[in-house]
Write an enzyme that holds these catalytic residues in place. Structure first.
Site, PDB file in Angstrom:
ATOM      1  N   ARG A 122       2.213   9.763 -33.400  1.00  0.00           N
ATOM      2  CA  ARG A 122       3.469   9.720 -34.154  1.00  0.00           C
ATOM      3  C   ARG A 122       3.884   8.274 -34.411  1.00  0.00           C
ATOM      4  O   ARG A 122       4.633   7.982 -35.344  1.00  0.00           O
ATOM      5  CB  ARG A 122       4.575  10.484 -33.417  1.00  0.00           C
ATOM      6  N   TYR A 181      12.388  10.819 -60.617  1.00  0.00           N
ATOM      7  CA  TYR A 181      11.785  11.940 -59.905  1.00  0.00           C
ATOM      8  C   TYR A 181      12.887  12.889 -59.451  1.00  0.00           C
ATOM      9  O   TYR A 181      13.768  12.519 -58.678  1.00  0.00           O
ATOM     10  CB  TYR A 181      10.974  11.425 -58.726  1.00  0.00           C
ATOM     11  N   ASP A 228       9.844   2.701 -57.180  1.00  0.00           N
ATOM     12  CA  ASP A 228       8.886   3.801 -57.175  1.00  0.00           C
ATOM     13  C   ASP A 228       7.806   3.461 -58.200  1.00  0.00           C
ATOM     14  O   ASP A 228       8.039   3.514 -59.405  1.00  0.00           O
ATOM     15  CB  ASP A 228       9.594   5.105 -57.535  1.00  0.00           C
ATOM     16  N   LYS A 278      -0.429  11.444 -55.632  1.00  0.00           N
ATOM     17  CA  LYS A 278      -0.715  11.253 -57.039  1.00  0.00           C
ATOM     18  C   LYS A 278      -1.925  10.331 -57.249  1.00  0.00           C
ATOM     19  O   LYS A 278      -3.018  10.641 -56.811  1.00  0.00           O
ATOM     20  CB  LYS A 278       0.536  10.737 -57.739  1.00  0.00           C
TER      21      LYS A 278
END
Length: 381
Positions: free
Chosen positions: A52, A104, A177, A202
C-alpha cells in the site's frame, strides 16, 4: 543519440527504461505480487515495506513516467479518478478551486459533490481565455487551478504557461490533466504546471485492459506530501499486475501515438467539409480556434481525439453512432481500437455537451477503413 545525450523518450519507452534484470538478465520486468517485504538481519527497513506504500513493480513504472514528464516523482493510483481526487482531497472548507466548464465529466461531478459536502468553493470557467481564470481568482482562497490540455469532449485548448503565471501569482497551484496528450507531445511541468495527471487507462496503457491513474509533481513540496498521505491512508493504490500491464503497454506508446495522430488528422481533414457534419473539432486543423496555442504546446503530434457535430441534432448523431461497423460504440479513449460515443447520452441529465456531438477516439487501424465506415454511417442520416 550521442555519447553525452540521454536516449529519446521513444527509446526509453520501448526498452522500459533500458531494463535488464540484475540477477537473471531478463529484459521483461517481473511482477512483484508480494504485499509485504522483510527487514534485514539488523531489523532495518529497506525501500519496500508494504504494497500500500510502495512496490517494486509500480515503482518502476512511476520512475519511467516521472522521467518522461521531467518531474520529481510520480505516483500510481487504482484509477484515474482516484488519482485526480487525491489532488483535491486535502482541501479545507475555506479554500477554492477553479476548473473548466468543459472537462472530464466524472471529475467535475466529484468536484461538485465536494463543494456540497465540505463547503469548498468551485468556479467553472472557460479557460481558453486566461482572463476568465484571472477574474475567477479569489485572493487568499484559490488553492488549485485545474485545466485540461485539451478539454474533453470539445477539445478546446488552454494556454498552460499563461495559466501557470495566473495561478502562481495568486498563491495557487496549477494542475493539468494531460490524459489525451502524453509526454511524447506535451510536458505541462515544463510550461509551469505544478502537477500533471493522466488516466493511465487511456494512452499510456493503450490497450483498454488496465484501470489506473498517475500524478507527477514538479517538486517534492507540501502539496506532494499531502497527496502521498492520501494514497497511503485512503489506499487507492494500483496493483502489481496492473502496473506490469501498464509498463508493458507504455513500451508501444510511441508508435501507437504516431499512428493515431496520423489517422486522426486524415479523418479530420476528410470530414472537415462534409455536408452532414456541422463542425469537426480537432486541434490539429489550422482553423481550430486554439490551433496556434496547440501547435506551440504539442511538439509531437495532436493525438487521436476529435469530435464531430452532426447536422440534425441528437437523433442524427445517435443514428450515426448506431450505424458504424468498425468504430466501437463504447466509452473511454486512447486504445488501439477506434471508439465512438454520443457524449450527451453517456453523461446523462445536466450534461453541457451539445447533443449533436459524437466523441471519437481514433485508433491505429487502416485509416481508409475508418473513413469508409464513417461515410457509410453518415449515409443513414
Amino acid at each position: 543519440m550521442t555519447r553525452n545525450t540521454p536516449p529519446a523518450p521513444a527509446t526509453l519507452l520501448a526498452q522500459a527504461g533500458h531494463f535488464i534484470d540484475a540477477e537473471t538478465r531478463a529484459i521483461v520486468p517481473p511482477i512483484h505480487s508480494s504485499t509485504t517485504f522483510a527487514r534485514d538481519q539488523d531489523y532495518a527497513l529497506g525501500r519496500y515495506i508494504y504494497s500500500r506504500d510502495d512496490n517494486p513493480t509500480f515503482a518502476q513504472a512511476e520512475e519511467l513516467i516521472a522521467g518522461l514528464e521531467g518531474g520529481a516523482a510520480s505516483l500510481l493510483f487504482a484509477s484515474g479518478l482516484a488519482a485526480a481526487s487525491a489532488v483535491f482531497e486535502p482541501l479545507r472548507p475555506d479554500q477554492h478551486v477553479i476548473a473548466p466548464i468543459s472537462m472530464y465529466y466524472a471529475l467535475q461531478a466529484w468536484l461538485k459533490i465536494l463543494t456540497e459536502r465540505r463547503g469548498i468553493g468551485l468556479t467553472l470557467v472557460d479557460p481558453t481565455d486566461p482572463k476568465n481564470v484571472a477574474d475567477a481568482i479569489r485572493p487568499g482562497e484559490t488553492a488549485i487551478v485545474w485545466v485540461e490540455t485539451l478539454s474533453n469532449p470539445t477539445w478546446d485548448v488552454a494556454d498552460i504557461r499563461a495559466l501557470a503565471t495566473i495561478a502562481h501569482d495568486a498563491g495557487a497551484i496549477l494542475g493539468v490533466d494531460a490524459t489525451v496528450t502524453p509526454p511524447l507531445t506535451c510536458r505541462p511541468l515544463d510550461l509551469g504546471a505544478d502537477i500533471v495527471f493522466h488516466s493511465t487507462t487511456k494512452y499510456l496503457n493503450g490497450h483498454s485492459d488496465v484501470l489506473g491513474g498517475v500524478l507527477t509533481t514538479a517538486a517534492m513540496d507540501a502539496n506532494w506530501t499531502d497527496i502521498l498521505g492520501v494514497r497511503k491512508f485512503v489506499g487507492g493504490v494500483m496493483g502489481p499486475f496492473e502496473a506490469w500491464l501498464l509498463l508493458r503497454g507504455m513500451r508501444t506508446l510511441s508508435v501507437r501515438w504516431e499512428r493515431a495522430s496520423e489517422n486522426a488528422m486524415a479523418l479530420a481533414r476528410h470530414f472537415q467539409s462534409h455536408p452532414k457534419i456541422q463542425a469537426v473539432r480537432y486541434a490539429g486543423l489550422t482553423d481550430h480556434p486554439g490551433h496556434s496555442v496547440a501547435a506551440a504546446q504539442f511538439t509531437g503530434g495532436f493525438g487521436g481525439m476529435m469530435s464531430i457535430l452532426i447536422r440534425g441534432g441528437a437523433e442524427a448523431a445517435l443514428t450515426v453512432a448506431k450505424s458504424v461497423r468498425l468504430f466501437v460504440p463504447a466509452t473511454s479513449l486512447g486504445g488501439v481500437e477506434s471508439l465512438i460515443e454520443h457524449r450527451a447520452t453517456v453523461e446523462g441529465p445536466g450534461s453541457a455537451t451539445p447533443d449533436s456531438l459524437l466523441r471519437i477516439s481514433v485508433g491505429i487501424e487502416a485509416v481508409d477503413d475508418l473513413i469508409g465506415d464513417l461515410e457509410q454511417a453518415l449515409e443513414k442520416v
